[in-house]
Design an enzyme around this catalytic site. Structure first.
Site, short mmCIF file in Angstrom:
data_model
loop_
_atom_site.label_atom_id
_atom_site.label_comp_id
_atom_site.label_asym_id
_atom_site.label_seq_id
_atom_site.Cartn_x
_atom_site.Cartn_y
_atom_site.Cartn_z
N THR A 45 0.80 -1.23 0.00
CA THR A 45 0.00 0.00 0.00
C THR A 45 0.83 1.28 0.00
O THR A 45 0.29 2.35 -0.27
CB THR A 45 -0.93 0.03 1.23
N THR A 66 -2.01 -7.18 -1.02
CA THR A 66 -2.89 -6.64 0.02
C THR A 66 -4.34 -6.75 -0.45
O THR A 66 -4.61 -6.85 -1.65
CB THR A 66 -2.58 -5.15 0.28
N ASP A 146 -24.15 -3.45 4.65
CA ASP A 146 -23.36 -3.55 3.42
C ASP A 146 -24.27 -3.21 2.24
O ASP A 146 -24.88 -4.11 1.64
CB ASP A 146 -22.77 -4.95 3.26
N ARG A 208 -9.63 1.51 6.47
CA ARG A 208 -8.77 2.54 5.90
C ARG A 208 -8.91 3.80 6.75
O ARG A 208 -10.00 4.13 7.22
CB ARG A 208 -9.16 2.84 4.44
N ASP A 232 -6.69 1.08 14.13
CA ASP A 232 -5.50 0.44 13.57
C ASP A 232 -5.03 1.20 12.34
O ASP A 232 -3.88 1.06 11.93
CB ASP A 232 -5.82 -1.02 13.19
N GLU A 237 -1.09 8.49 7.67
CA GLU A 237 -0.05 7.53 8.06
C GLU A 237 1.21 7.80 7.23
O GLU A 237 1.13 8.09 6.04
CB GLU A 237 -0.51 6.09 7.78
N HIS A 254 -1.48 -0.08 11.94
CA HIS A 254 -1.94 -0.67 10.68
C HIS A 254 -1.40 -2.10 10.52
O HIS A 254 -0.82 -2.46 9.50
CB HIS A 254 -1.50 0.20 9.50
N GLY A 257 -4.07 -6.92 9.85
CA GLY A 257 -3.94 -8.03 8.90
C GLY A 257 -2.55 -8.61 8.82
O GLY A 257 -2.22 -9.31 7.84
#
Length: 376
Positions: A45, A66, A146, A208, A232, A237, A254, A257
């Site tokens: 990323t 990712t 969703d 995000r 997170d 960033e 971050h 994952g």
């Protein structure tokens, strides 16, 4: 044939060298000059794959190891004949583990029973669906939001975002970053939405950074408009808002994952995608061996006198204690990127085998369901 790769992608070295010239670079050092004569790029990323990087290059395929792909200008790539792929679902089990550790830590430190709380999951894709599943196993009542899935599949099983905000004690975000349109997620939680929340609600974001307006969240926390928040992912960033960090229940760099299992999945998916795109004879390549964590992968747990929530907390925290990542970031926020690059080995639940002493069939069944191996 030449492939430029981010040097922080684990397990990658050696996979493609028999078939191509492979150059490894830090994401920040991947420039237009370095990719000019490359046929493919394998990235993460931190590399912006856009016109500035790719115009005039030979690149015809991009693989990001990712789930997220908002660092790729997909429209420009497609208009210029550059194909791309991400690694959907590669680290979904890792985020599942991260959220389980967070929720159980919250329950322990805030002294609540999971079965008394309603959790709202926003974004029910590869990650959100697994988060919803494990939250149900922990005892939460779960509501799902969703809109794209609801339009496609029908509204049964889904609720509106307003209903999530109105009805849930804890809200967790698992959406992609979409900056405009019907399903825009940029600043989904802005000043107005945060103001509409109750003072006893908790917000979690591991999707995000820009999904939550960080300045508005800081104001809401300072004013006591919501009970707590955990991040997170952050706006700007790695230059994170340190005052905001000081107000959070947990703050991590971050890494939701970042299990080694999830990283391995992203790598093999990327290698196979590049092999197919370039016609290389390694389309069946996989990561063969993943290192074990520092803590024992076989452990005993005495369940005598403990609730099922107590047992689950002890088992989950044995595999991953979110407070360790929180502590490291608070101690040294300036090393945000270094903490990501040198992240300790974290393995997911199926790596671990539990001997449950004085346990019940119900406790064993739940541990098995969330992924643990049980040794009688």
């Amino acid at each position: 044939m030449k492939i430029v790769c981010d040097n922080n992608i684990p397990f990658l070295k050696g996979a493609l060298e028999p078939y191509a010239e492979v150059v490894y670079l830090p994401g920040k050092d991947t420039t237009a000059e370095t990719v000019r004569d490359a046929d493919a790029v394998i990235t993460r990323t931190r590399t912006r794959c856009n016109e500035s990087l790719l115009k005039g290059s030979k690149v015809r395929f991009i693989a990001t190891a990712t789930i997220g792909f908002d660092h790729i200008d997909t429209a420009w790539c497609e208009q210029n004949g550059i194909r791309w792929t991400n690694a959907p679902g590669c680290n979904s089990w890792s985020v599942r583990q991260y959220i389980a550790s967070l929720l159980l830590t919250m329950a322990k430190e805030m002294n609540f029973r999971c079965s008394d709380k309603v959790l709202g999951v926003i974004g029910v894709g590869n990650v959100g669906s697994k988060v919803a599943e494990i939250a149900g196993s922990l005892g939460f009542k779960v509501l799902l939001n969703d809109p794209p899935r609801a339009r496609k599949e029908g509204s049964d099983g889904f609720v509106s975002l307003d209903e999530i905000v109105r009805s849930c004690d804890i809200i967790t975000c698992h959406v992609p970053l979409i900056r405009e349109g019907e399903d825009c997620t940029f600043h989904m939680f802005d000043e107005a939405r945060l103001a509409s929340m109750r003072r006893d609600q908790i917000l979690i974001n591991s999707s995000r950074g820009e999904v939550v307006d960080n300045a508005a969240l800081k104001s809401a926390l300072k004013a006591g408009h919501i009970k707590a928040a955990s991040l997170d992912v952050w706006e700007n960033e790695p230059e994170i808002d340190r005052e905001l960090m000081s107000l959070l229940f947990t703050a991590t760099p971050h890494i939701a994952g970042y299990s080694l299992d999830g990283k391995a999945n992203g790598t093999w998916m990327s290698v196979q995608a590049v092999a197919r795109a370039l016609g290389l004879p390694c389309t069946d390549w996989k990561v063969r061996e993943i290192p074990l964590p520092a803590q024992p992968v076989r452990f005993s747990l005495d369940a005598a006198g403990k609730t099922i929530q107590d047992i689950l907390t002890e088992a989950v925290i044995h595999t991953y204690d979110i407070r360790d990542d929180d502590r490291r970031l608070r101690q040294s926020p300036a090393t945000f990127e270094a903490q990501r690059a040198a992240y300790p080995v974290r393995r997911e639940f199926p790596t671990f085998t539990v001997t449950l002493e004085h346990g019940t069939p119900e406790a064993e069944a739940i541990l098995t369901k969330i992924g643990f191996n049980i040794e009688k």
